[in-house]
Write an enzyme that holds these catalytic residues in place. Sequence first.
Site, mmCIF file in Angstrom:
data_model
loop_
_atom_site.group_PDB
_atom_site.id
_atom_site.type_symbol
_atom_site.label_atom_id
_atom_site.label_comp_id
_atom_site.label_asym_id
_atom_site.label_seq_id
_atom_site.Cartn_x
_atom_site.Cartn_y
_atom_site.Cartn_z
ATOM 1 N N GLU A 122 38.323 37.821 37.189
ATOM 2 C CA GLU A 122 38.837 36.481 37.381
ATOM 3 C C GLU A 122 38.114 35.419 36.914
ATOM 4 O O GLU A 122 38.412 34.112 36.728
ATOM 5 C CB GLU A 122 39.517 36.356 38.533
ATOM 6 C CG GLU A 122 40.955 37.241 38.764
ATOM 7 C CD GLU A 122 40.521 38.558 39.232
ATOM 8 O OE1 GLU A 122 39.495 39.030 39.346
ATOM 9 O OE2 GLU A 122 41.565 39.552 39.090
ATOM 10 N N HIS A 175 48.975 39.409 48.565
ATOM 11 C CA HIS A 175 49.803 39.180 47.151
ATOM 12 C C HIS A 175 50.953 38.268 47.468
ATOM 13 O O HIS A 175 52.000 38.604 46.549
ATOM 14 C CB HIS A 175 50.162 40.595 46.719
ATOM 15 C CG HIS A 175 48.866 41.320 46.354
ATOM 16 N ND1 HIS A 175 48.130 42.017 47.197
ATOM 17 C CD2 HIS A 175 48.770 41.992 44.875
ATOM 18 C CE1 HIS A 175 47.320 42.893 46.431
ATOM 19 N NE2 HIS A 175 47.239 42.585 44.981
HETATM 20 C C1 LIG Z 1 41.087 40.498 42.492
HETATM 21 C C2 LIG Z 1 42.349 41.275 41.858
HETATM 22 N N1 LIG Z 1 42.695 41.280 40.498
HETATM 23 C C3 LIG Z 1 43.535 41.972 40.131
HETATM 24 C C4 LIG Z 1 44.427 42.808 40.995
HETATM 25 C C5 LIG Z 1 45.601 43.535 40.282
HETATM 26 N N2 LIG Z 1 45.124 44.934 40.370
HETATM 27 C C6 LIG Z 1 45.538 45.655 41.291
HETATM 28 S S1 LIG Z 1 44.766 47.231 41.041
HETATM 29 C C7 LIG Z 1 44.286 47.080 39.662
HETATM 30 C C8 LIG Z 1 43.307 47.836 38.960
HETATM 31 C C9 LIG Z 1 42.234 48.263 39.529
HETATM 32 O O1 LIG Z 1 41.529 49.549 38.518
HETATM 33 P P1 LIG Z 1 40.652 50.176 39.153
HETATM 34 O O2 LIG Z 1 39.482 49.171 39.756
HETATM 35 O O3 LIG Z 1 40.070 50.818 38.084
HETATM 36 O O4 LIG Z 1 41.081 51.052 40.358
HETATM 37 P P2 LIG Z 1 42.422 52.024 39.954
HETATM 38 O O5 LIG Z 1 43.696 51.106 40.192
HETATM 39 O O6 LIG Z 1 42.097 52.641 38.560
HETATM 40 O O7 LIG Z 1 42.007 52.819 41.344
HETATM 41 C C10 LIG Z 1 44.613 45.635 39.133
HETATM 42 C C11 LIG Z 1 44.128 44.751 38.154
HETATM 43 C C12 LIG Z 1 44.117 42.694 42.257
HETATM 44 N N3 LIG Z 1 44.756 43.512 43.227
HETATM 45 N N4 LIG Z 1 42.907 42.114 42.705
#
Ligand SMILES: Cc1ncc(C[n+]2csc(CCOP(=O)(O)OP(=O)(O)O)c2C)c(N)n1
Lengths: 325, 325, 334, 334
Positions: D60, D129
């Site tokens: 972000e 959220h």
């Molecule tokens: C700071 C932030 N940005 C975006 C999100 C939205 N979001 C939740 S999970 C996710 C993907 C996370 O990917 P990863 O770190 O690879 O974990 P995974 O979900 O694959 O276990 C996103 C973009 C969030 N919760 N927090």
Amino acid sequence: MIQIPEHLSKERLLDLYEQMWLIRYFDEKVDEFFAKGMIHGTTHLAVGQEASAVGSCAVLKEEDKITSTHRGHGHCIAKGADINKMMAELFGRETGYCKGKGGSMHIADLDKGNLGANGIVGGGFAIANGAGLTSRMKDLGYVVLCFFGDGASNEGSFHEALNLASIWDLPVVFICENNQYGMSGPVKDMINIEHIASRSGSYGIPGKVVDGNDVFDVMNAVGEAVEHAREGNGPSLVECKTYRWKGHSKSDAKKYRTREEEKEWRDKDPIKRMKEAMLEKEIVTEEEVEEIKQQAKRKIEESVEFSKESPEPDLSTLLTDVYAD
Amino acid sequence: MIQIPEHLSKERLLDLYEQMWLIRYFDEKVDEFFAKGMIHGTTHLAVGQEASAVGSCAVLKEEDKITSTHRGHGHCIAKGADINKMMAELFGRETGYCKGKGGSMHIADLDKGNLGANGIVGGGFAIANGAGLTSRMKDLGYVVLCFFGDGASNEGSFHEALNLASIWDLPVVFICENNQYGMSGPVKDMINIEHIASRSGSYGIPGKVVDGNDVFDVMNAVGEAVEHAREGNGPSLVECKTYRWKGHSKSDAKKYRTREEEKEWRDKDPIKRMKEAMLEKEIVTEEEVEEIKQQAKRKIEESVEFSKESPEPDLSTLLTDVYAD
Amino acid sequence: MREITYLEAVREALSQEMRENEDVFMLGEDIGVYGGAFGVSRGMLEEFGSERIRNTPISEAAISGTAVGAALTGMRPVLELQFSDFITIAMDNLVNQAAKIRYMYGGKGSVPMVLRTPSGSGTGAAAQHSQSLEAWVAHVPGLKVVQPSCGSDAKGLLKAAIDDNNPVVFYEHKTLYKTSDHVPEEAYSIPLGKADIKREGTDATIVATAAMVPKALEAASKLAEEGIETEVVDPRTLVPLDKETIVESVKKTGRLLVAHEAVKRGGFGGEIASTIAESEAFDFLDAPIMRLGGAEVPIPYNPNLEKATVPSVEDMIDSVKQMVHYDTWRENHG
Amino acid sequence: MREITYLEAVREALSQEMRENEDVFMLGEDIGVYGGAFGVSRGMLEEFGSERIRNTPISEAAISGTAVGAALTGMRPVLELQFSDFITIAMDNLVNQAAKIRYMYGGKGSVPMVLRTPSGSGTGAAAQHSQSLEAWVAHVPGLKVVQPSCGSDAKGLLKAAIDDNNPVVFYEHKTLYKTSDHVPEEAYSIPLGKADIKREGTDATIVATAAMVPKALEAASKLAEEGIETEVVDPRTLVPLDKETIVESVKKTGRLLVAHEAVKRGGFGGEIASTIAESEAFDFLDAPIMRLGGAEVPIPYNPNLEKATVPSVEDMIDSVKQMVHYDTWRENHG
Ligand SMILES: Cc1ncc(C[n+]2csc(CCOP(=O)(O)OP(=O)(O)O)c2C)c(N)n1
Ligand SMILES: Cc1ncc(C[n+]2csc(CCOP(=O)(O)OP(=O)(O)O)c2C)c(N)n1
Ligand SMILES: [Mg+2]
Ligand SMILES: [Mg+2]
């Protein structure tokens, strides 16, 4: 002895040499005025670090852009700024780059491609990416140099921006001016690896370490990185090892470093080294370099006159310039 | 065929095997309830990723701590959580871990050393550092595992925290569960290097890649990293290559990946591989493993009963728990 | 009683707490041998060593999150951010983690940390180093917010903040650092949520915060020369807010001016004004509640412009007079 | 006229602008093939390609700063943050860079970017959220702040936001995404700074924002059944704020209720209430101004608790009645 690249004309060399002196005199003048209480706020001087600014900007085209830092006077001058407007800004005058609204940490010269100094450590990384993205999306062909310090390389913004620049192949060259300290934090205590340039490995981009007090070494490395970017191959990270001679900002007892260390680095004075290399190669005479130096000094003094004669901004300007139409 | 470490007793193996099934059944149950609209909000399931949670936590002592993520049910179970309280929390009941105030993304079990799931991607990095710092300053000897995803490794918080952990020699093991995607962003588009573990090079700490679907490979690597930390040698980065079988969260058409790819990874089912290794070595019988599986299933079903019977939180609890006395 | 500066008072509170409680430690950029950007921790490294005066890299996200994690596991970290403007980078840890953990976890765990940070304009540090952003954190349930206006308050409030079991944002105003007042030598605590009446009066109330308090006092003494007795109330903490003291004052004076340095639009003054307007004090009002706040601009560099962004003593005098003469004023302006 | 959803209206505005203006592009997490966390950009990758619908890493700070840099150099980026709570990580770029650049540079340069982000509670997404943090950005000079309450407003306001030469924060309320109303097909612009009177009335004014607007309308129709005619004003943009329309309304009705979902303490309602109290409308007030806002808690997960954090239709009805019967009410309670 430092090596002068073949392709540089005498005129060009003297131009660069003058830029180095302009930066030094500018910042020494500013130092003096701060000490005397003639300018307020704070300031960060680049005395001793002239080569990284001048060497980096020397390889740019006019349309190329830079993002600068809190220690930005050098970058600004090397990117072709009007010294009068810079000094007037430090005096907070209406004729300054920011009409007195910005001060030392916010001088920008958009016409010359200087997207601005920045009071936020690490604030320039992503802005540089954005400018690089514009270049790509509008097919403008320009490259962006992003200056930052060793301390800034520990900000999250460094990591996010280098990663993004890498995966999007942005035409940005990240130039770390590693002057060995943040404000007081020694880079050796704050980072557990020898070279910040090695962090390029996390992003799959080229990383290079150069002698930041050798203007030509800087030029070569940044020149390569700029070509790499211009050809569409994406970003690079170049680390210039250097040193700031003065304290971090206007008040600094410099307790975090020794006088011996300071002396060692003063001996690597980038201006002296450039001069000696030119004299050695008999490209210039003692008189010529002295004349350039005096000329730089005069320009700085003129800028002081200009600033002193310039009016303070009218109070009515307080509320303008917040929003664009 | 995966290799079973010599030192693990049959009992211990079956315990780990049960944990894997508990995680799978828990998350499949949750999936079902979300599909039926019986639980609200959102959830992130770890089906297919059981080995990284179980293998990592298997090497911990009771007093060691973990920080978890939005995809946290597996970590929570592997760190010894009470399944009933977990399920009740997802049902938003008073008997849940958070009295219904937290939900899937905020389950914590401080008594068991689980410092909490986190709805902020990258939110756990620095918290893990803080817990590690407490361990060091109070000489408590515990180690902290910090789970995070491939996507999270592009947050600035990753960079800042790993650097800090490194220069302060904090007893933290950073465990990347690289399941190939963020929400939809493929790691290969989002990062320009092959292994996230290589980013350890920016901090001068060990980095290791393991087969995240091999619970023993995970145990070995994390075990080494935990010892390294416990002996005062600072943090490490371990990358577990794995895959989530389900969509990112409750609604996901999975357009960003192919069914073939999904199938390839399903073939690497960490539970099946563990079972086969145990059978092959004749440590257990088919009947024994089947019994463990059924036992896990029953526990999950009991947790559902428990949750359904639990009361909703009283509205009067809305305003409590904001501030500590 | 001896006089010391606000800066010394802050340092004394920190040092006394650190002597008292092993769990208290400090972390921040350049707080070690440099003594902090404003010199607050000067000498503390020598007394407490580098384990408890932890010099950090320039990593506001990491250090704020590290404070959260340390607090959650039993320490009492005191984090220094060099300028309160940099809270932008620590915001996630403060708002999405520190403030919410206890509630999200259903009442388990606590995050006893203090984020100390210098705020405000007046030093020529310009737009990115001069803001007053306390309204942001005051809007976040789970945080407490302190704004001392003098050294003796700063000392007692800082002890209370460190002893508090919740995340507390503690604003030190840059231009107050060099001001002096009588500060007791021994450690003492001033409860969070207790306003202080800095001057009593009967004709109007000024609720002023931080650097506006000395200005309000100056305005009050000038107004007194003209026979207008102004009460000056310093809430000292925005969260918790001592509504009662303000309500009582307004019931007595019938007039309320709220003054803060932060940008007026969306500043906490709106909260204070509205809270009082919603209270039983409403029926005692003899004039509309007035607010003074910073101009709606980023803080400019030029000293004259910079000064003009902030409410002045004259602004306060004018506002009080306008309230006192509301009926006449209305006839002329209305 | 056809009805489409709020979500479709947002998408239509984006698509029309992108067809119209080459400089407009979108960036954000999962906005490509996934279509964005809430599906707003679904299908847009197919039409505009991956250069203009830029899927980003989870970064972000980088993506917000990249938007600033792109805007400063001639593009018109539209940044999507998946949840408005994550603005905590983009805050520095928004507040210390985007909002201040033009002023700091003495009126040179501009940052025409839009940060679109879903806010609010009601989906069970819990504390990290579900927040409504618009008061933060509304406090920052240099930013504009938009909060559409229906699809037809969203479409016109989004066009205006993208065409604006300043950084604009554009809040889309999650629970409104599925609501429908009549939305013209062609592109149109609704000026920023122009409130909309959603319902006329004579007895009381409710100033409501975002998801509070439909609730206020519901309250108004119930109140009408009891003979109380409530005017519902939707400011639509907090910055610039259309003070005039609110003042006129209050002059007409003599009573003002401000309702927002954001936490009441320090919410923008305090600003609106105080601004009106300071205005010429003060003398027309027949009852104290009232505010309704979110409970002072992180948003809880349990649906009943979650619902209880937000002002309800009943709360609005009660408040309006209390204002209408202020004199009687005061006798009974005072
Ligand atoms: C700071 C932030 N940005 C975006 C999100 C939205 N979001 C939740 S999970 C996710 C993907 C996370 O990917 P990863 O770190 O690879 O974990 P995974 O979900 O694959 O276990 C996103 C973009 C969030 N919760 N927090
Ligand atoms: C985000 C942020 N954190 C801290 C500061 C205070 N500060 C200004 S300059 C500086 C040191 C920067 O070190 P480095 O990046 O190495 O640059 P140098 O000053 O050495 O040129 C610090 C800590 C700041 N301006 N912004
Ligand atoms: Mg440095
Ligand atoms: Mg992932």
